[in-house]
Design an enzyme around this catalytic site. Structure first.
Site, PDB file in Angstrom:
ATOM      1  N   LYS A   1       0.818  -1.211   0.000  1.00 26.91           N
ATOM      2  CA  LYS A   1       0.000   0.000   0.000  1.00 26.91           C
ATOM      3  C   LYS A   1       0.861   1.275   0.000  1.00 26.91           C
ATOM      4  CE  LYS A   1      -4.083  -2.144   0.606  1.00 26.91           C
ATOM      5  NZ  LYS A   1      -3.817  -3.592   0.737  1.00 26.91           N
TER       6      LYS A   1
HETATM    7  C1  LIG Z   1      -4.593  -4.733   0.428  1.00 23.64           C
HETATM    8  C2  LIG Z   1      -3.869  -6.009   0.387  1.00 23.64           C
HETATM    9  C3  LIG Z   1      -4.185  -6.996  -0.562  1.00 23.64           C
HETATM   10  C4  LIG Z   1      -5.336  -6.852  -1.532  1.00 23.64           C
HETATM   11  O1  LIG Z   1      -5.106  -5.834  -2.487  1.00 23.64           O
HETATM   12  P1  LIG Z   1      -6.332  -5.222  -3.302  1.00 23.64           P
HETATM   13  O2  LIG Z   1      -5.764  -4.109  -4.087  1.00 23.64           O
HETATM   14  O3  LIG Z   1      -7.334  -4.774  -2.282  1.00 23.64           O
HETATM   15  O4  LIG Z   1      -6.886  -6.316  -4.154  1.00 23.64           O
HETATM   16  C5  LIG Z   1      -3.405  -8.130  -0.598  1.00 23.64           C
HETATM   17  N1  LIG Z   1      -2.386  -8.313   0.276  1.00 23.64           N
HETATM   18  C6  LIG Z   1      -2.066  -7.396   1.200  1.00 23.64           C
HETATM   19  C7  LIG Z   1      -0.936  -7.668   2.131  1.00 23.64           C
HETATM   20  C8  LIG Z   1      -2.785  -6.211   1.292  1.00 23.64           C
HETATM   21  O5  LIG Z   1      -2.471  -5.301   2.211  1.00 23.64           O
END
Ligand SMILES: *Cc1c(COP(=O)(O)O)cnc(C)c1O
Length: 511
Positions: A111
């Site tokens: 993120k």
């Molecule tokens: C947010 C997240 C996901 C999922 O990603 P999306 O963009 O919501 O599909 C997968 N793995 C981790 C560790 C995350 O933080």
């Protein structure tokens, strides 16, 4: 480049307005009116570029209302010393797939790739379209003086399944002209994720636990966005709402960059085409991979991996999206989602931008919990995507087997993608080199990783997270990042839990 709404094709706004608002007034998501192309020559020119320089090139194609100076300011500040290991790292797992490590930023999850740059994009956008205080001045002095009086303030609301919340808090903390409020499911995040959020520093931040699951948090935030009463109350205080969730275009755009960056690096090693496997929750990360493919990146299959909340697997295989099922709390909590918001963008693009159909389907989803797409659209989806899922037992087994066989320590989310990728290869025999999005550092999910490794030590039952982390370190030689270790001694600043229906009030109190 203009942006339109998935639910109303007559909408046409600048990228700055799309980013500043987050969500269109009709409840739809903003999408670019066309997808810019990159050519073979472009790809050649990208060879050897620094990550921030490539981000500059890609951003320029989508943010045509930003000046070069503004884009350079954003990417140069966002992708620097706040990351380690060259921003992202590619490592081939023996002769198998390539792990694309996207968690070398300050909060140890992918993120950060978007949320380190979003505050810059958002403050610049706010200045352009809302008359907020000077963004360039403000953004360059992150953490310095508050924005000049008279300018509008942006209140960012975030629903999180664990990782977005912390990354957004870290990105927006003390950014002049902004305040940020995060809602997380009280029992739906890992201990480490919770500790990271409740110890967040900064004078403009708020963190609320919610008695509910992620979907409840996300729905409540979406409702606040369309609540006329709250909007007018905020307007009186000169505050505008925005979102740092992946419903915001400013979250998705930065994610396109790393797929292109990964391909360019692999092309240098003689690979001409890749598949991409993504552990998926809200469908944001994999949608960014789809955009990269549509731009012209030589990508074959997009492998969409779910955990036991396998609503996307069922959708890809049946054409029916049905959220009427039990919500499962799993060892990969950041993927515990039954309403994958960004799917709306994909369906809009693949249905030849049929805004009426999208409004109808997502209305049905809201009211009945289910919609069905026509066969022609389902077939298009199947050409592009493979959908699979991996349950809890298999996720933990995969963490262990990948470590035992390859000495590679995966977090539980990445393990889901690894397993679904293996299933895909068994089923199809497709040998295309596959890039697996590695979305979090394993120490964000210490308890689950510890259990997965089946560590046999007598002290184990009593061990707390940090003791377990030490044992994992000793056993694997993989170090826990300092940012996670330091949460141990930080003061807890937020400990209130709210009911779902109280969130609007919590927002009013916060401001
Ligand atoms: C947010 C997240 C996901 C999922 O990603 P999306 O963009 O919501 O599909 C997968 N793995 C981790 C560790 C995350 O933080």
């Amino acid at each position: 480049m203009k942006y339109t709404s998935t639910r109303d094709g007559s909408v046409s706004v600048s990228s700055a307005l799309a980013i500043a608002k987050g969500l269109s007034d009709d409840g739809g998501l903003f999408v670019p009116e066309s997808i810019p192309k990159i050519t073979k020559d472009n790809l050649k020119a990208y060879v050897g570029m620094k990550y921030s320089d490539l981000a500059f090139e890609i951003f320029k194609l989508y943010l045509t209302d930003f000046t070069d100076e503004e884009i350079a300011h954003a990417v140069n500040n966002a992708y620097g010393d706040n990351f380690d290991d060259g921003i992202i790292r590619l490592s081939q797992i023996d002769n198998g797939p390539v792990s694309l490590e996207l968690w070398h930023g300050p909060t140890c999850a992918f993120k950060d790739m978007a949320l380190q740059v979003l505050p810059y994009l958002m403050t610049i956008s706010a200045e352009k379209v809302l008359g907020a205080a000077s963004a360039l001045g403000a953004a360059s002095a992150l953490g310095a003086a508050a924005s000049a009086g008279g300018g509008k303030e942006t209140l960012i609301l975030v629903a999180t399944s664990g990782d977005t919340g912390k990354a957004a808090l870290e990105g927006f903390k003390d950014v002049p002209g902004t305040r940020i409020m995060v809602f997380y499911p009280e029992n739906g995040v890992s201990e480490m994720q919770k500790r990271q959020m409740v110890t967040q520093e900064g004078s403009n931040v708020g963190v609320c636990a919610v008695n509910g699951n992620f979907d409840d948090c996300q729905n409540a935030v979406k409702d606040i966005f369309t609540d006329a009463k709250i909007k007018s109350a905020l307007a009186q205080k000169n505050i505008v709402l925005s979102s740092a969730n992946s419903i915001n275009w400013g979250r998705l755009l930065p994610q396109i960059v790393y797929y292109i960056y990964a391909y360019v690096q692999l092309s240098q090693k003689g690979h001409s085409k890749i598949n991409i496997a993504v552990p998926t929750g809200n469908f944001g990360n994999i949608l960014a991979a789809y955009f990269a493919k549509e731009m012209g990146l030589p990508v074959g299959k997009l492998i969409c991996a779910s955990n036991s909340n396998n609503v996307l697997t069922d959708f890809i295989n049946s054409g029916v999206y049905n959220r009427n099922r039990e919500f499962v709390s799993t060892v990969s909590p950041s993927m515990d989602i039954l309403i994958s918001s960004n799917l709306e963008r994909l369906l809009y693009l693949l249905s030849d931008r049929d805004d009426k159909k999208i409004a109808q389907w997502f209305g049905e989803l809201k009211n009945k919990g289910e919609y069905r797409v026509p066969d022609a659209l389902k077939n298009k989806i199947n050409d592009l995507f493979y959908g699979g899922f991996c349950d809890e037992t298999m996720t933990m087994k995969t963490v262990k087997s990948v470590f035992d066989e390859h000495r590679e320590l995966l977090d539980t989310h990445t393990a889901v993608a690894f397993k679904v990728y293996e299933d895909y290869v068994l089923k199809t025999g497709d040998k295309t080199l596959t890039v697996i999005a590695s979305t979090a550092n394993p120490y964000k999910f210490v308890n689950a990783v510890f259990t997965s490794l089946e560590i046999d030590e007598h002290s184990v039952n009593k061990a707390d997270e940090f003791e377990k982390a030490e044992i994992i370190e000793r056993l694997t030689g993989v170090k826990m990042p300092g940012a996670l270790r330091q949460t141990k001694d930080k003061e807890i600043r937020f400990n209130q839990t709210f009911e779902k229906h109280e969130l609007a009030n919590a927002v009013m109190e916060f401001i």
